[in-house]
Design an enzyme around this catalytic site. Structure first.
Site, mmCIF file in Angstrom:
data_model
loop_
_atom_site.group_PDB
_atom_site.id
_atom_site.type_symbol
_atom_site.label_atom_id
_atom_site.label_comp_id
_atom_site.label_asym_id
_atom_site.label_seq_id
_atom_site.Cartn_x
_atom_site.Cartn_y
_atom_site.Cartn_z
ATOM 1 N N THR A 195 1.553 -10.718 -6.104
ATOM 2 C CA THR A 195 0.803 -9.478 -5.993
ATOM 3 C C THR A 195 0.170 -9.444 -4.608
ATOM 4 O O THR A 195 -0.058 -10.489 -3.996
ATOM 5 C CB THR A 195 -0.264 -9.383 -7.101
ATOM 6 O OG1 THR A 195 -0.922 -8.131 -6.999
ATOM 7 C CG2 THR A 195 -1.291 -10.495 -7.028
ATOM 8 N N GLU A 339 -2.375 -9.832 -12.555
ATOM 9 C CA GLU A 339 -3.092 -11.031 -13.013
ATOM 10 C C GLU A 339 -3.344 -11.008 -14.521
ATOM 11 O O GLU A 339 -3.756 -12.011 -15.096
ATOM 12 C CB GLU A 339 -4.439 -11.157 -12.293
ATOM 13 C CG GLU A 339 -4.343 -11.578 -10.828
ATOM 14 C CD GLU A 339 -4.140 -10.430 -9.857
ATOM 15 O OE1 GLU A 339 -3.723 -9.336 -10.301
ATOM 16 O OE2 GLU A 339 -4.395 -10.609 -8.654
ATOM 17 N N TRP A 453 0.821 -1.432 -2.820
ATOM 18 C CA TRP A 453 -0.443 -1.758 -2.161
ATOM 19 C C TRP A 453 -0.352 -1.739 -0.641
ATOM 20 O O TRP A 453 0.639 -2.142 -0.062
ATOM 21 C CB TRP A 453 -0.900 -3.155 -2.551
ATOM 22 C CG TRP A 453 -1.399 -3.295 -3.952
ATOM 23 C CD1 TRP A 453 -0.827 -4.046 -4.934
ATOM 24 C CD2 TRP A 453 -2.571 -2.708 -4.527
ATOM 25 N NE1 TRP A 453 -1.576 -3.956 -6.080
ATOM 26 C CE2 TRP A 453 -2.645 -3.140 -5.858
ATOM 27 C CE3 TRP A 453 -3.552 -1.850 -4.041
ATOM 28 C CZ2 TRP A 453 -3.664 -2.755 -6.717
ATOM 29 C CZ3 TRP A 453 -4.563 -1.460 -4.888
ATOM 30 C CH2 TRP A 453 -4.616 -1.904 -6.215
HETATM 31 P P1 AMP Z 1 -1.205 -4.380 -9.749
HETATM 32 O O1 AMP Z 1 -1.577 -5.792 -9.875
HETATM 33 O O2 AMP Z 1 -0.351 -4.084 -8.557
HETATM 34 O O3 AMP Z 1 -0.625 -3.871 -11.022
HETATM 35 O O4 AMP Z 1 -2.530 -3.548 -9.481
HETATM 36 C C1 AMP Z 1 -3.630 -3.598 -10.349
HETATM 37 C C2 AMP Z 1 -4.676 -2.655 -9.857
HETATM 38 O O5 AMP Z 1 -4.164 -1.324 -9.812
HETATM 39 C C3 AMP Z 1 -5.908 -2.578 -10.706
HETATM 40 O O6 AMP Z 1 -6.818 -3.612 -10.452
HETATM 41 C C4 AMP Z 1 -6.459 -1.214 -10.317
HETATM 42 O O7 AMP Z 1 -7.174 -1.268 -9.102
HETATM 43 C C5 AMP Z 1 -5.199 -0.406 -10.104
HETATM 44 N N1 AMP Z 1 -4.856 0.305 -11.347
HETATM 45 C C6 AMP Z 1 -3.998 -0.088 -12.310
HETATM 46 N N2 AMP Z 1 -3.950 0.818 -13.307
HETATM 47 C C7 AMP Z 1 -4.801 1.812 -12.980
HETATM 48 C C8 AMP Z 1 -5.224 3.022 -13.609
HETATM 49 N N3 AMP Z 1 -4.733 3.415 -14.768
HETATM 50 N N4 AMP Z 1 -6.154 3.765 -12.971
HETATM 51 C C9 AMP Z 1 -6.663 3.396 -11.769
HETATM 52 N N5 AMP Z 1 -6.302 2.276 -11.132
HETATM 53 C C10 AMP Z 1 -5.384 1.478 -11.724
#
Ligand code: AMP
Length: 551
Positions: A195, A339, A453
């Protein structure tokens, strides 16, 4: 938490206990083959045709792949990478690799070339399985970094872009359709997924068999994803993004039809696949569905079979929710993180609100949702106290559970995000009295554009490398198409001049084009907190509508 050891009592003094069988992916596999063998997997291939087979035939190919892996010298604990779209071959890797005790490393195909090679090397991948359509991408990445000689490739489909690579189908051909599956320990690693870190190199999360099985079970419950065996499920969320949210294990486990979209994710291709495979449920980040919505509106079209859309990864835009609702598609908002395997919350209507007016239900459904079982949470203020459950007071969200990572691969847990058995999510949230979580901010310095990201800190450091730039703060602002896009606020050195187009062009030579901020705003000085940090919250507030009005 109290950690009294009660096991001893059960097995000795009380004379009875339960079977101690490992929670491994082999259990899911065995269950699928014995109980749902006739259900279908459909995969759209690069040439637009569809490949389909039953779970029973899938099982035979998984065994053939396992035999091929062993013949190639793959041993328990070895890392085997995949670089591919959502396909039946990728699904086969999801089972065969962990079921022989090796670890499937799912590589994000959108990393830039240096990072692709960096994760192959950091993971120590013994073998890399690459989709034919992506073989040129990997070949270029290896050539740029002169790393090709270090890796062994297997190409899935037809491509000669990677010299000396094995062919997937040739490896499977003639292999036995059975395999003496070992009973893999539930605490062994099954999948590795990197990630983005707020700064620096990506970080690897190592899922175990146990965490993966428990996650699939919890994700499947009616109050979480709640899919049925009669569903036809299309995961648009990629299999290189946190196990496609658990779909590769959950969907076969419940015997639903699995529809894998391959490389074509443009709105027309998604619409065609939904209609041709009578898809009832799909999952993905908002960006894909914003484009699908626009196409449906333009053609005055409907998706008659599609009933549920699970949207996560970024917040669901209310207008998207409303437009889909009008078309009879119910949006289920979910939040999670790599995570966390990833599912943390899912927004479903609680019993107390079953008869509540539409507007009340809508407000709750637009929140990130209620916690799945086996995810403990706390929301703390700056003094480390729980914030009230009033839906207003925001705090830092921490989580804990059997499917939450305790450390990063080859990095460990000596980081501020790991503390006293809890993981700091970097999300700032409120919690209401009915248990609905809402994200209101992000304390981690990252921008999420179309589900991918961008590190604000890396962008700021690059910008500050420009001779005219004194300081730069990068923030994420709401954007209609990408949900969020980076915007840079820049203060120039005394007597220096540079304009927005030239600064963007300069950045474009140093970072991936899609990471270049949409706007660069010049200011005399960037507001700072008392301890000298950029006051990003203030900047986000001030420029909130910058991209929506200019979009
Ligand atoms: P990832 O590990 O790339 O899946 O990213 C996780 C992060 O994405 C979370 O900690 C949030 O900051 C953001 N995120 C995931 N789902 C949502 C959601 N439904 N609404 C807003 N932010 C989200």
């Amino acid at each position: 938490m109290n950690t009294l050891d009660t096991r001893l009592d059960l097995s000795t003094t009380l004379g009875g206990t339960m079977m101690d069988v490992p929670l491994n992916i082999g259990w899911v596999f065995e269950h699928v083959l014995r109980n749902h063998g006739s259900r279908q997997v459909v995969a759209r291939l690069d040439d637009g045709t569809t490949f389909r087979y039953t779970y029973a035939d899938f099982g035979k190919r998984v065994a053939q792949l396992a035999n091929a892996l062993v013949a190639l010298g793959v041993k328990p604990g070895d890392r085997v990478a995949s670089f591919g779209w959502n396909t039946h071959r990728h699904l086969e890797l999801y089972y065969a690799v962990p079921m022989i005790g090796a670890i499937l490393h799912t590589v994000n195909i959108r990393l830039f070339p240096e990072q692709v090679v960096w994760v192959f090397e950091h993971a120590g991948d013994k073998l890399v399985f690459v989709d034919a359509s992506l073989a040129p991408v990997v070949a270029r990445a290896c050539a740029t970094t002169q790393a090709e000689k270090n890796f062994s490739f297997v190409v899935m489909g037809e491509s000669d872009a990677l010299a000396g690579a094995d062919d997937y189908e040739a490896l499977l051909a003639g292999q036995p359709e059975e395999f003496p599956w070992p009973d893999v320990d539930e605490r062994s690693a099954a999948i590795l997924c990197y990630t983005s870190a707020t700064t620096g190199d990506p970080k690897g999360v190592l899922f175990t068999h146990r965490s993966t099985v428990l996650h699939a079970l919890c994700a499947g419950l009616s109050e979480t994803l709640g899919f049925k065996g009669s569903d036809s499920v299309l995961p648009v969320v990629p299999m290189f993004h946190v196990n496609a949210w658990g779909v590769p294990y959950l969907i076969p486990m419940i015997g639903a039809k699995l529809v894998l979209p391959g490389a074509k994710l443009d709105p027309q291709s998604v619409v065609d696949l939904v209609n041709s495979e009578a898809v009832t449920v799909s999952l993905g980040v908002p960006t894909v569905w914003l484009a699908v919505r626009d196409l449906l509106e333009k053609n005055d079209a409907y998706l008659p079979t599609l009933k549920t859309l699970v949207i996560g990864g970024s917040a669901v835009p209310p207008s998207l929710y409303d437009d889909l609702d009008k078309r009879g598609i119910s949006v289920v908002h979910a939040w999670g993180m790599t995570e966390m395997s990833p599912i943390g919350t899912v927004s479903r209507i609680v019993a107390e609100l079953a008869d509540a007016p539409h507007a009340v239900q809508r407000e709750k459904r637009l929140k990130q949702g209620r916690f799945a079982p086996l995810v403990a949470w706390k929301i703390l203020d700056e003094n480390g106290n729980d914030v009230p459950r009033d839906g207003k007071t925001a705090g830092d969200l921490w989580v804990r559970g059997p499917s939450v990572t305790a450390s990063y691969y080859r990095v460990g847990s000596d980081l501020p995000c790991f503390k006293d058995g809890w993981f700091h999510t970097g999300d700032v949230c409120t919690m209401d009295e009915l248990g609905y979580l809402q994200l209101v901010d992000r304390s981690k310095d990252l921008v999420k554009s179309g589900g991918e990201w961008i590190s604000s800190v890396d962008l700021e450091n690059t910008l500050m490398g420009h001779p005219a730039v004194r300081e730069a703060a990068v923030i994420g602002l709401p954007h209609e198409k990408w949900v969020e896009r980076p915007v840079a606020v820049v203060a120039l050195r005394d007597g220096q001049q540079v304009d927005e187009p030239s600064l963007k062009a300069w950045l474009g030579e140093r970072i991936a084009k899609w990471m270049v901020p949409d706007r660069i705003i010049f200011v005399d000085a960037i507001p700072r907190t008392g301890v000298g940090k950029f006051l990003k919250r203030e900047l986000r507030e001030k420029y909130r509508d910058l991209l929506s009005s200019s979009a």
